[in-house]
Design a protein around this motif. Structure first.
Motif, PDB file in Angstrom:
ATOM      1  N   LEU A  24       0.812  -1.219   0.000  1.00  0.00           N
ATOM      2  CA  LEU A  24       0.000   0.000   0.000  1.00  0.00           C
ATOM      3  C   LEU A  24       0.845   1.269   0.000  1.00  0.00           C
ATOM      4  O   LEU A  24       0.299   2.358  -0.085  1.00  0.00           O
ATOM      5  N   GLY A  25       2.159   1.116   0.130  1.00  0.00           N
ATOM      6  CA  GLY A  25       3.026   2.277   0.143  1.00  0.00           C
ATOM      7  C   GLY A  25       2.898   3.103   1.406  1.00  0.00           C
ATOM      8  O   GLY A  25       2.975   4.334   1.368  1.00  0.00           O
ATOM      9  N   VAL A  26       2.704   2.442   2.540  1.00  0.00           N
ATOM     10  CA  VAL A  26       2.514   3.117   3.820  1.00  0.00           C
ATOM     11  C   VAL A  26       3.776   2.946   4.652  1.00  0.00           C
ATOM     12  O   VAL A  26       4.352   1.867   4.714  1.00  0.00           O
ATOM     13  N   GLU A  27       4.219   4.030   5.297  1.00  0.00           N
ATOM     14  CA  GLU A  27       5.430   3.980   6.089  1.00  0.00           C
ATOM     15  C   GLU A  27       5.157   3.704   7.565  1.00  0.00           C
ATOM     16  O   GLU A  27       6.025   3.221   8.281  1.00  0.00           O
ATOM     17  N   SER A  28       3.969   4.045   8.042  1.00  0.00           N
ATOM     18  CA  SER A  28       3.646   3.874   9.456  1.00  0.00           C
ATOM     19  C   SER A  28       2.463   2.940   9.606  1.00  0.00           C
ATOM     20  O   SER A  28       1.478   3.014   8.851  1.00  0.00           O
ATOM     21  N   ARG A  29       2.568   2.056  10.596  1.00  0.00           N
ATOM     22  CA  ARG A  29       1.472   1.122  10.853  1.00  0.00           C
ATOM     23  C   ARG A  29       0.233   1.832  11.378  1.00  0.00           C
ATOM     24  O   ARG A  29      -0.875   1.331  11.283  1.00  0.00           O
ATOM     25  N   GLU A  30       0.402   3.035  11.958  1.00  0.00           N
ATOM     26  CA  GLU A  30      -0.721   3.779  12.495  1.00  0.00           C
ATOM     27  C   GLU A  30      -1.681   4.240  11.410  1.00  0.00           C
ATOM     28  O   GLU A  30      -2.830   4.595  11.704  1.00  0.00           O
ATOM     29  N   GLN A  31      -1.229   4.233  10.160  1.00  0.00           N
ATOM     30  CA  GLN A  31      -2.095   4.633   9.061  1.00  0.00           C
ATOM     31  C   GLN A  31      -3.001   3.497   8.599  1.00  0.00           C
ATOM     32  O   GLN A  31      -3.798   3.685   7.691  1.00  0.00           O
ATOM     33  N   LEU A  32      -2.857   2.331   9.225  1.00  0.00           N
ATOM     34  CA  LEU A  32      -3.615   1.165   8.798  1.00  0.00           C
ATOM     35  C   LEU A  32      -4.572   0.716   9.889  1.00  0.00           C
ATOM     36  O   LEU A  32      -4.337   0.914  11.080  1.00  0.00           O
ATOM     37  N   SER A  33      -5.624   0.075   9.464  1.00  0.00           N
ATOM     38  CA  SER A  33      -6.544  -0.620  10.353  1.00  0.00           C
ATOM     39  C   SER A  33      -6.392  -2.112  10.069  1.00  0.00           C
ATOM     40  O   SER A  33      -6.671  -2.571   8.959  1.00  0.00           O
ATOM     41  N   VAL A  34      -5.922  -2.864  11.074  1.00  0.00           N
ATOM     42  CA  VAL A  34      -5.576  -4.272  10.874  1.00  0.00           C
ATOM     43  C   VAL A  34      -6.601  -5.149  11.574  1.00  0.00           C
ATOM     44  O   VAL A  34      -6.883  -4.973  12.758  1.00  0.00           O
ATOM     45  N   GLU A  35      -7.125  -6.113  10.835  1.00  0.00           N
ATOM     46  CA  GLU A  35      -8.048  -7.106  11.386  1.00  0.00           C
ATOM     47  C   GLU A  35      -7.451  -8.488  11.140  1.00  0.00           C
ATOM     48  O   GLU A  35      -7.173  -8.866  10.006  1.00  0.00           O
ATOM     49  N   VAL A  36      -7.222  -9.235  12.201  1.00  0.00           N
ATOM     50  CA  VAL A  36      -6.627 -10.572  12.093  1.00  0.00           C
ATOM     51  C   VAL A  36      -7.733 -11.566  11.756  1.00  0.00           C
ATOM     52  O   VAL A  36      -8.636 -11.813  12.556  1.00  0.00           O
ATOM     53  N   ILE A  37      -7.662 -12.135  10.576  1.00  0.00           N
ATOM     54  CA  ILE A  37      -8.648 -13.125  10.137  1.00  0.00           C
ATOM     55  C   ILE A  37      -8.289 -14.504  10.658  1.00  0.00           C
ATOM     56  O   ILE A  37      -9.138 -15.283  11.084  1.00  0.00           O
ATOM     57  N   GLN A  38      -6.996 -14.829  10.659  1.00  0.00           N
ATOM     58  CA  GLN A  38      -6.551 -16.154  11.103  1.00  0.00           C
ATOM     59  C   GLN A  38      -5.190 -16.032  11.771  1.00  0.00           C
ATOM     60  O   GLN A  38      -4.262 -15.475  11.203  1.00  0.00           O
ATOM     61  N   GLU A  39      -5.104 -16.534  13.018  1.00  0.00           N
ATOM     62  CA  GLU A  39      -3.835 -16.547  13.721  1.00  0.00           C
ATOM     63  C   GLU A  39      -2.940 -17.658  13.150  1.00  0.00           C
ATOM     64  O   GLU A  39      -3.440 -18.685  12.699  1.00  0.00           O
TER      65      GLU A  39
END
Length: 286
Positions: A24-39
């Motif tokens: 996605l060309g993102v430098e910071s993880r704070e710019q993303l919303s992460v949802e874990v589908i499978q551990e």
């Protein structure tokens, strides 16, 4: 407000998020919303593992518009108030008492002494019969953990523990070119080392693979030695495990005029067959 959403699969959740950031060309993880589908699920010796799956959203930033206002009177008033604050700050500074910095606290000249305690080995001394029971219990539990039908037989001879895991279903524990069986062998040796100070040597065979492998390597070595006696020089074999190299050394030792030795570092260590005078022939066994 728009979103860009992707799903990424990797060994761990962190690796999956890093891959999504690069895509996605993102430098910071704070710019993303992460949802874990499978551990992620760790397999045993490379079997039964699952990767982590995450759904990542990137929120598109909203542009801010700045409006400029015209107003000469307000700007003049603001400038006048800033000037008054500067003058007041100057006056108050003159009335302050002189400040002196305190001297830093003296550093302690004493250095703490390090006391080294001897490491005690609390592992018990076990005879070969007890070590054989440890090997049998571990391998039996391993077969049961995989849900396979098989039998485990353990004997010992001349200080060497001989473990044999039989049954058609146990072939799943062999792996490609015996890779899984080699890993189980090393794992069993580790279990032995944790139970006793002086573990015995261990030979492991699963579904008859080790025996078939020894027979095939013996035939292979005989063919190479026959070629070596006819053409002379040296023959360098492919990298092998320690047990496979020993088979080659044993075959070479049975032939006069042939010597063998190992070179390289594991896992790339290999055997070299060389033709020499009959009285100088010997082999390096491992």
């Amino acid at each position: 407000m728009g979103y860009v959403e992707i799903e990424v699969r990797a060994k761990t959740v962190d690796l999956a998020v890093e891959a999504a950031m690069q895509e996605l060309g993102v430098e910071s993880r704070e710019q993303l919303s992460v949802e874990v589908i499978q551990e992620p699920v760790k397999g045993f010796l490379g079997i039964g593992g699952q990767d982590a799956v995450v759904r990542v959203k990137r929120r598109q930033g909203r542009r801010r518009s700045r409006s400029r206002r015209k107003g000469g009177s307000k700007q003049a008033t603001a400038a006048q108030s800033r000037g008054n604050r500067r003058r007041e700050g100057t006056k108050s500074a003159k009335n302050r008492p002189d400040r002196r910095r305190a001297k830093p606290a003296p550093a302690s000249s004493k250095t703490p002494k390090r006391t080294e305690r001897p490491v005690s080995d609390d592992r018990p001394e076990a005879d070969i019969e007890e070590q054989a029971r440890v090997v049998e219990d571990f391998l039996t539990g391993l077969v049961d953990a995989y849900g396979l039908e098989g039998s485990v037989g353990v004997t010992w001879d001349d200080g060497v523990i001989l473990a044999d895991v039989g049954g058609e279903q146990t072939e799943a524990l062999v792996g490609a070119r015996g890779a899984t069986m080699i890993a189980i062998h090393e794992l069993t040796r580790t279990v032995l080392q944790r139970h006793t100070r002086e573990p015995a040597r261990l030979r492991l065979d699963i579904a008859g693979y080790a025996q078939r492998r020894r027979q095939a390597l013996t035939i292979y070595a005989e063919q190479l030695i026959e070629q070596l006696m006819a053409e002379g020089g040296e023959i360098m074999l492919e990298p092998m495990s320690a047990s496979d190299r020993k088979v080659i050394h044993d075959v070479a030792a049975a032939h006069e005029g042939v010597t063998s030795y190992s070179e390289g570092e594991s896992p790339g260590r290999y055997v070299v067959l060389s033709r020499v005078a009959a009285e100088d022939s010997n082999s390096e066994e491992e």
